[in-house]
Design an enzyme around this catalytic site. Sequence first.
Site, PDB file in Angstrom:
ATOM      1  N   LYS A  56       4.426  -6.910   3.938  1.00 10.66           N
ATOM      2  CA  LYS A  56       3.782  -5.828   3.751  1.00 10.66           C
ATOM      3  C   LYS A  56       3.658  -4.945   5.060  1.00 10.66           C
ATOM      4  O   LYS A  56       3.465  -6.051   6.021  1.00 10.66           O
ATOM      5  CB  LYS A  56       2.798  -5.606   2.999  1.00 10.66           C
ATOM      6  CG  LYS A  56       1.265  -5.719   3.555  1.00 10.66           C
ATOM      7  CD  LYS A  56       0.569  -4.600   4.339  1.00 10.66           C
ATOM      8  CE  LYS A  56       0.415  -3.004   3.067  1.00 10.66           C
ATOM      9  NZ  LYS A  56       0.040  -2.512   4.198  1.00 10.66           N
ATOM     10  N   THR A  95      -0.660  -2.660  10.260  1.00  7.06           N
ATOM     11  CA  THR A  95      -1.508  -3.292   8.631  1.00  7.06           C
ATOM     12  C   THR A  95      -0.501  -3.660   8.609  1.00  7.06           C
ATOM     13  O   THR A  95       0.617  -3.307   8.090  1.00  7.06           O
ATOM     14  CB  THR A  95      -1.645  -2.231   7.456  1.00  7.06           C
ATOM     15  OG1 THR A  95      -3.474  -1.544   8.124  1.00  7.06           O
ATOM     16  CG2 THR A  95      -1.889  -2.818   6.493  1.00  7.06           C
ATOM     17  N   THR A 133       0.840  -1.004   0.026  1.00 10.32           N
ATOM     18  CA  THR A 133      -0.574  -0.377   0.305  1.00 10.32           C
ATOM     19  C   THR A 133       0.902   1.655   0.303  1.00 10.32           C
ATOM     20  O   THR A 133       1.229   1.582  -1.296  1.00 10.32           O
ATOM     21  CB  THR A 133      -0.674  -0.053   1.405  1.00 10.32           C
ATOM     22  OG1 THR A 133      -0.658  -0.115   2.562  1.00 10.32           O
ATOM     23  CG2 THR A 133      -1.969  -0.910   0.822  1.00 10.32           C
TER      24      THR A 133
END
Length: 406
Positions: A182, A193, A156
């Site tokens: 990630k 995240t 992202t």
Amino acid sequence: MIQLSEDQIVKVTGDVSSPKGFQAKGVHCGLRYSKKDLGVIISETPAVSAAVYTQSHFQAAPIKVTQDSLKHGPTLKAVIVNSAIANACTGEQGLKDAYTMRESFASQLGIEPELVAVSSTGVIGEHLDMEKIHAGIELLKETPAGSGDFEEAILTTDTVIKQTCYELAIGGKTVTIGGAAKGSGMIHPNMATMLGFVTTDAAIEEKALQKALREITDVSFNQITVDGETSTNDMVLVMANGCAENECLTEDHPDWPVFKKALLLTCEDLAKEIARDGEGATKLIEAQVQGAKNNLDANVIAKKIVGSNLVKTAVYGTDANWGRIIGAIGHSAAQVTAEEVEVYLGGQCLFKNNEPQPFSESIAKEYLEGDEITIVIKMAEGDGNGRAWGCDLTYDYIKINASYRT
């Protein structure tokens, strides 16, 4: 192939497709403007699998679908991951979309849906464009496997792909462990995240693998922090397909310690790369704590240090302000005796016996100008040791997150 001794672990160039029997792909399906946004890992044989998930009360739909897959049995043949849209806080439609994503990919592979895990990352509260997902799954069918494509597809706000690979010998067989991850912002796992995917061609008992993953996650992924925020979508997934044809590993197997060490190294590599790539970051910060009451206290203190905004900004400003480090230690939940705490930076002792120590500000500043900073804390409470990783806090962090949805 490198010839390995039975206790040797070697870092090699590779990724999640390096272990025997795995392939990985990534394509652009249109969820993002131009970059790859849909990736898959596929095992040629059913792989014993284990996972740990976000502790958020708002677990995303794909987390629930993956949990459902593993409830049907401890094996998977594939995982499908999209970026750009988290499919979190999207109600019944979001859950339906995650199941549809699983079923569509399983149908293409000709396998049962319960053999597929699903993962998503991106903006919370937006629904997936399922037409684009279906088109991407069709595109994956025609796309050859490629190194780095999967790693790119799961990003992202990350600035670099994150991958690692190790080889080790188990009973005369060469075993490979590959990893991809990630994560850049919203990183404060218990699990943040952050997504981690580990593949290995080792044959392993499911119970041993799940226990090892939980223990290793606690001292790797759960010991990183970028901004203190926890995501709805965090997951670490390990798939072990047995294609190395080693004797099945259990906790009682003589080679279990070396395998577990290699798995730890894999997860540590990925965790540190996530911390290093924190949004706007310019430096990786590692805190090492020695002599705490126990390992838990040591890890708590280490994470308090790397998670302190005052410590992070001091590191960014190349300011050896040990008071900020002491401040972070002081409000941790660990047992701390002030007179027995020592603070070291770049080999210099800054604080000892509850008072400042003479040190060279210029040497400290020069050390802080590097891109890897280690803060060492020595205590005399017990034999507990711990580490944690974070990054500096810069002006760019605000710029990135102020315009995240634009």
